[in-house]
Design a protein around this motif. Structure first.
Motif, PDB file in Angstrom:
ATOM      1  N   ALA A   5      39.541  16.461  -4.579  1.00 44.55           N
ATOM      2  CA  ALA A   5      38.639  17.107  -5.533  1.00 44.55           C
ATOM      3  C   ALA A   5      39.423  18.121  -6.360  1.00 44.55           C
ATOM      4  CB  ALA A   5      37.508  17.805  -4.789  1.00 44.55           C
ATOM      5  N   PRO A   6      39.075  18.279  -7.630  1.00 38.05           N
ATOM      6  CA  PRO A   6      39.785  19.277  -8.440  1.00 38.05           C
ATOM      7  C   PRO A   6      39.480  20.687  -7.943  1.00 38.05           C
ATOM      8  CG  PRO A   6      37.957  18.324  -9.677  1.00 38.05           C
ATOM      9  CD  PRO A   6      38.050  17.577  -8.396  1.00 38.05           C
ATOM     10  N   ASP A   7      40.434  21.556  -8.125  1.00 31.91           N
ATOM     11  CA  ASP A   7      40.270  22.955  -7.726  1.00 31.91           C
ATOM     12  C   ASP A   7      39.265  23.618  -8.667  1.00 31.91           C
ATOM     13  OD1 ASP A   7      40.639  25.486  -6.631  1.00 31.91           O
ATOM     14  OD2 ASP A   7      42.376  25.916  -7.914  1.00 31.91           O
ATOM     15  N   PRO A   8      38.186  24.181  -8.137  1.00 31.04           N
ATOM     16  CA  PRO A   8      37.187  24.819  -9.005  1.00 31.04           C
ATOM     17  C   PRO A   8      37.757  25.942  -9.872  1.00 31.04           C
ATOM     18  CG  PRO A   8      36.309  24.561  -6.788  1.00 31.04           C
ATOM     19  CD  PRO A   8      37.768  24.190  -6.743  1.00 31.04           C
ATOM     20  N   GLY A   9      38.879  26.537  -9.437  1.00 27.83           N
ATOM     21  CA  GLY A   9      39.501  27.598 -10.232  1.00 27.83           C
ATOM     22  C   GLY A   9      40.099  27.081 -11.531  1.00 27.83           C
ATOM     23  N   THR A  10      40.434  25.790 -11.581  1.00 28.41           N
ATOM     24  CA  THR A  10      41.023  25.219 -12.785  1.00 28.41           C
ATOM     25  C   THR A  10      39.974  24.591 -13.701  1.00 28.41           C
ATOM     26  OG1 THR A  10      41.400  23.085 -11.717  1.00 28.41           O
ATOM     27  CG2 THR A  10      43.171  24.727 -11.572  1.00 28.41           C
ATOM     28  N   MET A  11      38.722  24.522 -13.239  1.00 27.70           N
ATOM     29  CA  MET A  11      37.657  23.910 -14.031  1.00 27.70           C
ATOM     30  C   MET A  11      36.927  24.969 -14.851  1.00 27.70           C
ATOM     31  SD  MET A  11      36.082  21.301 -11.171  1.00 27.70           S
ATOM     32  CE  MET A  11      34.730  20.805 -12.205  1.00 27.70           C
ATOM     33  N   ALA A  12      36.284  24.518 -15.917  1.00 27.48           N
ATOM     34  CA  ALA A  12      35.462  25.414 -16.718  1.00 27.48           C
ATOM     35  C   ALA A  12      34.250  25.848 -15.891  1.00 27.48           C
ATOM     36  CB  ALA A  12      35.011  24.703 -17.996  1.00 27.48           C
ATOM     37  N   PRO A  13      33.801  27.102 -16.036  1.00 30.43           N
ATOM     38  CA  PRO A  13      32.657  27.585 -15.245  1.00 30.43           C
ATOM     39  C   PRO A  13      31.398  26.734 -15.432  1.00 30.43           C
ATOM     40  CG  PRO A  13      33.737  29.407 -16.354  1.00 30.43           C
ATOM     41  CD  PRO A  13      34.378  28.155 -16.863  1.00 30.43           C
ATOM     42  N   ALA A  14      31.151  26.247 -16.635  1.00 34.86           N
ATOM     43  CA  ALA A  14      29.960  25.423 -16.869  1.00 34.86           C
ATOM     44  C   ALA A  14      30.056  24.104 -16.101  1.00 34.86           C
ATOM     45  CB  ALA A  14      29.788  25.157 -18.361  1.00 34.86           C
ATOM     46  N   GLY A  15      31.241  23.515 -16.025  1.00 33.48           N
ATOM     47  CA  GLY A  15      31.437  22.286 -15.264  1.00 33.48           C
ATOM     48  C   GLY A  15      31.232  22.500 -13.774  1.00 33.48           C
ATOM     49  N   VAL A  16      31.708  23.641 -13.262  1.00 39.81           N
ATOM     50  CA  VAL A  16      31.520  23.967 -11.845  1.00 39.81           C
ATOM     51  C   VAL A  16      30.031  24.155 -11.558  1.00 39.81           C
ATOM     52  CG1 VAL A  16      31.980  25.692 -10.064  1.00 39.81           C
ATOM     53  CG2 VAL A  16      33.807  24.992 -11.606  1.00 39.81           C
ATOM     54  N   ALA A  17      29.319  24.839 -12.450  1.00 39.23           N
ATOM     55  CA  ALA A  17      27.881  25.067 -12.261  1.00 39.23           C
ATOM     56  C   ALA A  17      27.119  23.743 -12.264  1.00 39.23           C
ATOM     57  CB  ALA A  17      27.344  25.994 -13.350  1.00 39.23           C
ATOM     58  N   PHE A  18      27.498  22.839 -13.143  1.00 40.48           N
ATOM     59  CA  PHE A  18      26.829  21.535 -13.212  1.00 40.48           C
ATOM     60  C   PHE A  18      27.071  20.731 -11.936  1.00 40.48           C
ATOM     61  CE2 PHE A  18      26.779  17.018 -14.499  1.00 40.48           C
ATOM     62  CZ  PHE A  18      25.470  16.935 -14.942  1.00 40.48           C
ATOM     63  N   THR A  19      28.312  20.691 -11.476  1.00 41.47           N
ATOM     64  CA  THR A  19      28.638  19.956 -10.257  1.00 41.47           C
ATOM     65  C   THR A  19      27.945  20.572  -9.047  1.00 41.47           C
ATOM     66  OG1 THR A  19      30.783  19.404 -11.215  1.00 41.47           O
ATOM     67  CG2 THR A  19      30.541  19.098  -8.854  1.00 41.47           C
ATOM     68  N   THR A  20      27.887  21.882  -8.998  1.00 39.08           N
ATOM     69  CA  THR A  20      27.195  22.568  -7.905  1.00 39.08           C
ATOM     70  C   THR A  20      25.710  22.229  -7.910  1.00 39.08           C
ATOM     71  OG1 THR A  20      28.808  24.367  -8.040  1.00 39.08           O
ATOM     72  CG2 THR A  20      26.752  24.832  -6.874  1.00 39.08           C
ATOM     73  N   ALA A  21      25.117  22.166  -9.100  1.00 37.00           N
ATOM     74  CA  ALA A  21      23.695  21.826  -9.199  1.00 37.00           C
ATOM     75  C   ALA A  21      23.443  20.390  -8.731  1.00 37.00           C
ATOM     76  CB  ALA A  21      23.209  22.011 -10.629  1.00 37.00           C
ATOM     77  N   LEU A  22      24.351  19.478  -9.057  1.00 35.72           N
ATOM     78  CA  LEU A  22      24.195  18.096  -8.599  1.00 35.72           C
ATOM     79  C   LEU A  22      24.300  18.019  -7.077  1.00 35.72           C
ATOM     80  CD1 LEU A  22      26.183  16.010 -11.239  1.00 35.72           C
ATOM     81  CD2 LEU A  22      23.715  16.245 -11.006  1.00 35.72           C
ATOM     82  N   HIS A  23      25.242  18.774  -6.505  1.00 37.48           N
ATOM     83  CA  HIS A  23      25.364  18.820  -5.040  1.00 37.48           C
ATOM     84  C   HIS A  23      24.104  19.392  -4.403  1.00 37.48           C
ATOM     85  CE1 HIS A  23      29.379  17.473  -3.949  1.00 37.48           C
ATOM     86  NE2 HIS A  23      29.852  18.071  -5.035  1.00 37.48           N
ATOM     87  N   ALA A  24      23.517  20.388  -5.035  1.00 42.10           N
ATOM     88  CA  ALA A  24      22.361  21.076  -4.471  1.00 42.10           C
ATOM     89  C   ALA A  24      21.126  20.182  -4.394  1.00 42.10           C
ATOM     90  CB  ALA A  24      22.046  22.330  -5.281  1.00 42.10           C
ATOM     91  N   THR A  25      21.043  19.157  -5.236  1.00 40.63           N
ATOM     92  CA  THR A  25      19.866  18.283  -5.183  1.00 40.63           C
ATOM     93  C   THR A  25      19.814  17.508  -3.878  1.00 40.63           C
ATOM     94  OG1 THR A  25      20.991  16.407  -6.221  1.00 40.63           O
ATOM     95  CG2 THR A  25      19.845  17.971  -7.687  1.00 40.63           C
TER      96      THR A  25
END
Length: 182
Positions: free
Chosen positions: A48-68
Motif C-alpha cells: 500500500a502507498p505510504d499515506p504521508g506521500t499521498m494528497a490529504p484528500a486522497g487519504v480521506a477518500f480512501t479512509t471513507a471507503l474503508h469505513a463503509t
C-alpha cells in the motif's frame, strides 16, 4: 402452407490485422490490470502507498471507503469478475459496461483528489474507450433510439399477436380470450 423467412446477415466491418491484435492486447492487459488490482483488494499482496506521500484528500477518500465496511470489497469483487471476463474474452461488452462506472471514478479520483496516478488513470480510460469502440456493434442495440415496430411487449402497446422466434412480434387476428375458451 409454407412460410418463407428471410433474414439479413448482420453487417460486420472488416478490421485490419493490426486493429484486431491491438484490441486483443488491450483487452488482455486491461483484464490483467483489473484482475490483479481486484485480487489485491482481498489478498493485499501489493504494498500500500505510504499515506504521508499521498494528497490529504486522497487519504480521506480512501479512509471513507474503508469505513463503509463493504465498498472496497464490492469494488474489488467487480474488478475481479470483470477482469476475468476480459481475460477469457467472454461477455466483453458486459464486462466493459460493468467497469465503466469504476473507470470514471478512478479517473475523477486521480484528477481531483490524488494527482499522482493520473497517467495510469488516463491509460485505463483510453483502454475502456478503445475497447468500447472495438465492440461498438454490441452496444448499438442499447444505445440506439427506439425503433417504431420494435420489440416492445404486446401488453405495453395494446396489440394482440404472438411472438415468433427470430421474427419478433407478429400481429394476429385471433382474440386471446376467445382462443382460450375454445
Amino acid at each position: 402452407m409454407t412460410a418463407t423467412v428471410t433474414t439479413t446477415a448482420p453487417t460486420r466491418v472488416r478490421r485490419s490485422a493490426f486493429a484486431r491484435h491491438l484490441t486483443l492486447v488491450t483487452r488482455v492487459v486491461t483484464g490483467l490490470l483489473f484482475t490483479a488490482t481486484g485480487l489485491n483488494g482481498f489478498l493485499n499482496f501489493m504494498p500500500a502507498p505510504d499515506p504521508g506521500t499521498m494528497a490529504p484528500a486522497g487519504v480521506a477518500f480512501t479512509t471513507a471507503l474503508h469505513a463503509t465496511g463493504y465498498m472496497l470489497q464490492l469494488s474489488s469483487g467487480v474488478q475481479v469478475v470483470a477482469g476475468a471476463l476480459l481475460l477469457a474474452g467472454r461477455f466483453v461488452p458486459l464486462a466493459l459496461a460493468v467497469l465503466a462506472p469504476l473507470v470514471v471514478n478512478i479517473f475523477l479520483v486521480h484528477l481531483f483528489l490524488e494527482p499522482a496516478g493520473t497517467g495510469m488513470a488516463l491509460f485505463v480510460v483510453a483502454a475502456e474507450i478503445g475497447l468500447a469502440w472495438a465492440y461498438r456493434d454490441k452496444f448499438r442495440p442499447i444505445c440506439g433510439p427506439a425503433r417504431s415496430g420494435g420489440h416492445s411487449p404486446p401488453e405495453a402497446s395494446g396489440r394482440r399477436g404472438i411472438f415468433v422466434a427470430g421474427q419478433g412480434f407478429q400481429p394476429s387476428d385471433v382474440d386471446p380470450a376467445r382462443a382460450r375458451s375454445t
